[in-house]
Scaffold this active site. Structure first.
Site, PDB file in Angstrom:
ATOM      1  N   SER A  63       5.496 -11.227  -5.876  1.00  0.00           N
ATOM      2  CA  SER A  63       4.140 -11.703  -6.120  1.00  0.00           C
ATOM      3  C   SER A  63       3.358 -10.769  -7.027  1.00  0.00           C
ATOM      4  O   SER A  63       3.472  -9.544  -6.935  1.00  0.00           O
ATOM      5  CB  SER A  63       3.391 -11.841  -4.789  1.00  0.00           C
ATOM      6  N   PRO A  79      -3.945  -2.118  -4.102  1.00  0.00           N
ATOM      7  CA  PRO A  79      -3.775  -2.044  -2.647  1.00  0.00           C
ATOM      8  C   PRO A  79      -4.932  -2.666  -1.877  1.00  0.00           C
ATOM      9  O   PRO A  79      -4.792  -2.990  -0.695  1.00  0.00           O
ATOM     10  CB  PRO A  79      -3.664  -0.536  -2.370  1.00  0.00           C
ATOM     11  N   HIS A 136      -6.330  -5.531  -2.748  1.00  0.00           N
ATOM     12  CA  HIS A 136      -6.364  -6.965  -3.051  1.00  0.00           C
ATOM     13  C   HIS A 136      -6.676  -7.750  -1.783  1.00  0.00           C
ATOM     14  O   HIS A 136      -6.179  -7.437  -0.701  1.00  0.00           O
ATOM     15  CB  HIS A 136      -5.007  -7.405  -3.604  1.00  0.00           C
TER      16      HIS A 136
END
Length: 276
Positions: A134, A140, A142
């Site tokens: 993905s 980090p 997100h």
């Protein structure tokens, strides 16, 4: 003797929407490939035809997937944890709450499950692994990591790094978004989190110009979407070109009717320079 010239390929996650397409394409190309599928349940096996070359196994338990891996040349990993919307959540009134089924958190599926597959594949001498991951993993913080407190992209990224460090020839293909968590009819999606737009589409193969990128740069564009059938084609084409090995890339497409449909996959992979 003809069988010796064919590549035996296992599709892990063959019961999923994209996995089914990959498995079917391999079966259709029987002069080149011997296709196998790995699914989680007998119901999924029946759904894709119930053939003897479809194995039922739990990627969280290495022993259960070893029969599927024996004798294969290549592995395509399409397994993924899937966040579910909590009952009673109303996406029209804001961002809904999500959860993961017990035992099916990203750490268990996307990290341990994928690590198990990589380790088992290495043990049986697999020559190439294609891992569908993905986009979004460079950040980090997100918001997808907050869904169900699962740190989804963090665990996916960890598995991708493990594969890159394994020594096995690999191709890592990062999409937006393989688990289709954003396929909600969420009216306020653009105001809440604009980068969630896009994703995998159920559209015909071979009608679009495919785009490759790195480090989530495609997330900054309006070309984040791609048909599942094109993803499946790229997975299979990656097995056929040296230019695809030891590489990782983001994958998307231009809208249908713009650009030139991609047919030269060797050239497409040659554009990729990133190893991770």
């Amino acid at each position: 003797m003809a069988e010796l010239n064919k590549t035996t390929v296992l599709v892990a996650g063959a019961g999923g929407r994209t996995g089914q397409i990959v498995y079917k394409k391999l079966k259709e190309r029987s002069t080149q490939f011997i296709g196998r599928g790995l699914v989680r349940t007998p119901e999924s096996k029946d759904q894709i035809g119930g053939a003897d070359d479809v194995f039922v196994g739990d990627i969280r338990n290495t022993d259960s997937i070893l029969p599927a891996l024996e004798g294969i040349d290549a592995l395509i990993i399409l397994t993924s944890a899937v966040p579910k919307m909590k009952p009673g959540s109303d996406p029209t009134k804001g961002r809904p709450d999500f959860y993961f089924d017990e035992g099916a958190y990203p750490e268990q599926v996307d990290w341990i499950g994928q690590k198990n597959q990589i380790d088992a594949a290495k043990a049986v001498g697999v020559k190439h692994i294609v891992l569908v991951g993905s986009m979004g993993g460079t950040n980090p913080n997100h918001m997808l990591n907050s869904l169900g407190n699962g740190n989804l992209l963090i665990w996916k990224r960890k598995a991708e790094q493990y594969l890159a460090d394994s020594g096995i020839p690999y191709t890592i293909i990062r999409l937006w978004s393989p688990f289709q968590v954003v396929s909600l009819k969420w009216q306020s999606i653009n105001t809440i989190y604009k980068p969630l737009a896009g994703g995998l589409q159920d559209k015909p193969v071979g009608l679009r110009e495919l785009l490759v990128g790195k480090d989530d740069e495609l997330l900054q564009t309006d070309t984040r979407a791609i048909p599942r059938a094109d993803v499946a084609e790229v997975c299979i084409q990656a097995l056929q070109f040296e230019e695809a090995k030891f590489k990782a890339f983001d994958l998307a497409s231009k809208p249908e009717g713009t650009g030139t449909p991609t047919t030269d996959f060797k050239a497409l992979f040659a554009k990729v320079t990133a190893r991770f």
